[in-house]
Enzyme design. Structure first.
Site, short mmCIF file in Angstrom:
data_model
loop_
_atom_site.label_atom_id
_atom_site.label_comp_id
_atom_site.label_asym_id
_atom_site.label_seq_id
_atom_site.Cartn_x
_atom_site.Cartn_y
_atom_site.Cartn_z
N ASN A 1 0.75 -1.23 0.05
CA ASN A 1 -0.01 -0.07 0.08
C ASN A 1 0.87 1.35 0.06
O ASN A 1 0.53 2.33 0.67
CB ASN A 1 -0.85 -0.11 1.03
CG ASN A 1 -2.01 1.11 1.28
OD1 ASN A 1 -2.27 1.66 0.09
ND2 ASN A 1 -2.75 1.38 2.06
N GLU B 1 -4.24 6.13 2.55
CA GLU B 1 -4.61 4.51 2.90
C GLU B 1 -5.79 4.19 3.36
O GLU B 1 -6.24 3.02 2.83
CB GLU B 1 -3.32 4.24 3.91
CG GLU B 1 -2.15 4.41 3.50
CD GLU B 1 -1.30 5.52 3.50
OE1 GLU B 1 -0.06 5.53 3.37
OE2 GLU B 1 -2.13 6.64 3.45
N LYS C 1 4.30 0.41 8.39
CA LYS C 1 4.24 1.21 6.95
C LYS C 1 5.42 2.14 6.88
O LYS C 1 6.10 1.99 5.95
CB LYS C 1 2.92 1.21 6.69
CG LYS C 1 2.79 1.85 5.10
CD LYS C 1 1.56 2.25 4.97
CE LYS C 1 0.96 2.69 3.50
NZ LYS C 1 1.85 3.81 2.87
N ARG D 1 -1.23 5.86 10.04
CA ARG D 1 -1.54 7.36 10.85
C ARG D 1 -2.64 7.33 11.71
O ARG D 1 -2.55 8.10 12.60
CB ARG D 1 -1.56 8.30 9.66
CG ARG D 1 -0.27 8.32 8.68
CD ARG D 1 -0.05 9.82 8.40
NE ARG D 1 1.28 9.64 7.37
CZ ARG D 1 2.59 9.53 8.04
NH1 ARG D 1 2.58 9.32 9.12
NH2 ARG D 1 3.51 9.44 7.13
#
Length: 425
Positions: free
Chosen positions: A101, A331, A406, A381
């Site tokens: 991703n 995302e 990530k 996040r």
């Protein structure tokens, strides 16, 4: 149990005053944005480039692995170092490039694939396959490159003769500035200079274009700005060099938020003014807590908005976030995710108004216990931002803590190093 193995993490609140204040030093990971730009540019330069201070995370590992598929030798030479050894020419990969991703990787490499003589297929996980890439595909088609993305999201197939046939094009950057960065970095190869402009003068986070141009210039690119959103790129090759990556400003926002919310004293070793990343501007907003501005324009610090929005839930007055429509195609839909998860803690904390986000705070939540499981949507996040809430409200669990790998694999370890107590479940 490691964060990757855990279903959830529960932090021990530090808002009651019964615990010693959080304090210490954290060495932040390197900037993801800069690391992935420099990895690609170094791959397009003939020779050996040593990249230090780099981020080692899922996103950058996908980029490094894909470059290896394209004939570039990328070697881990330390915890924060890469050695990139390249001929300066990318070669076709027999297998699709799987990029998880990692938005920067898939977009940057889609444009770079125009310089490969052959067919390149780029794909990613289920989340990446929902992230738009059509404007970049359309720009490549305008440049004479056969690019297709049937769903308007990855997977993408690029069939090229080895460069942009048309050397003057425009791109729609209203969804993402990464489309512009991708084309700029790929534009140095060819038999003539490359001219790029942005359609309708509309762009996402302009500051990231400045990062791209700075990285390109560091490797010898000749760039002339011909208008507010227009550039000429000389058709001269990049030069291999050594490059130091500054710490990640988006990661810094979580620490700045914790300092502001808890009166903590966590030192990240670099001042915001010394960072070139757009999210460094978030410090000026965060430092005003608990009196955050009534209206915050997030257009030029998009990755910092989840941090500031969670912080705003405990501020002194309502805060409306504007200019954040692009957060819906990150995302996850970060506007909806932040609103939904804040309202799990207490209904009414957040409201979506079109593409704006209104936070109606309740500072009395600090020190209380509310049983709430925070869903993270596999978005690093969301997980890292809601750690702030878990540090002042008891009973808050953050699901899928391993998703922080990530961009910040050591996030929970670093919080523990400055006194945060936590349990993984």
């Amino acid at each position: 149990m490691t964060p990757k193995e855990a279903h959830a993490v529960r932090l021990v609140p530090h808002a009651t005053g019964a615990r010693p204040p959080l304090a210490g030093k954290i060495a932040l990971p390197g900037s993801k944005s800069i690391t992935n730009r420099v990895l690609l540019i170094a791959a397009l330069a003939a020779g050996k480039s040593h990249i230090s201070g780099a981020l080692k995370s899922d996103d950058t590992k996908y980029m490094a692995r894909a470059l290896g598929q394209l004939g570039v030798t990328v070697t881990d030479t330390g915890d924060t170092d890469f050695l990139v050894d390249s001929t300066g020419t990318l070669t076709p990969s027999a297998e699709p490039l799987f990029l998880g991703n990692a938005g920067t990787a898939v977009r940057f490499l889609t444009a770079a694939a125009a310089n490969i003589a052959g067919t390149t297929v780029l794909t990613g996980d289920e989340h990446m396959q929902k992230r738009p890439i059509a404007p970049l595909v359309e720009a490549l088609n305008e440049a004479g490159v056969e690019a297709t993305a049937p769903t308007r999201c990855p997977p993408v197939t690029v069939v090229s003769q080895g460069g942009f046939a048309k050397r003057t094009i425009a791109v729609d950057a209203s969804l993402s500035s990464q489309y512009v960065s991708a084309l700029l970095m790929a534009g140095t190869k060819g038999d003539a200079p490359f001219s790029l402009s942005v359609k309708d003068g509309d762009i996402g986070a302009l500051g990231y274009i400045d990062i791209t141009l700075a990285c390109m210039r560091a490797f010898g690119a000749g760039i002339t700005q011909t208008g507010p959103l227009a550039w000429d790129i000389a058709n001269t090759p990049y030069e291999a060099r050594d490059y130091w990556v500054e710490p990640d400003a988006s990661a810094a926002t979580y620490i700045w938020g914790i300092n502001a919310l808890l009166g903590a004293n966590i030192d990240i070793g670099i001042a915001p003014r010394d960072m070139m990343q757009p999210d460094a501007k978030a410090y000026d907003v965060i430092s005003q807590f608990p009196n955050l501005p009534a209206v915050i324009d997030g257009s030029q610090m998009q990755d910092a908005i989840p941090t500031i929005a969670v912080l705003a839930a405990f501020s002194a007055k309502p805060v409306r976030f504007v200019g954040i429509a692009n957060l819906r195609v990150k995302e996850c839909d970060r506007i909806n995710a932040v609103a939904t998860e804040l309202n799990r803690i207490q209904p009414g904390l957040a409201e979506e108004i079109g593409d704006d986000l209104l936070i109606t705070p309740d500072a009395t939540l600090i020190g209380r216990t509310v049983e709430a499981d925070i869903h993270t949507y596999h978005d690093h996040r969301i997980a890292m931002a809601f750690a702030m809430a878990a540090l002042v409200v008891g009973g808050v669990r953050i699901l899928d803590p391993g998703c922080t790998a990530k961009t910040y694999p050591g996030y929970w370890r670093d919080l523990a190093s400055v006194g945060v107590e936590m349990t993984f479940e």
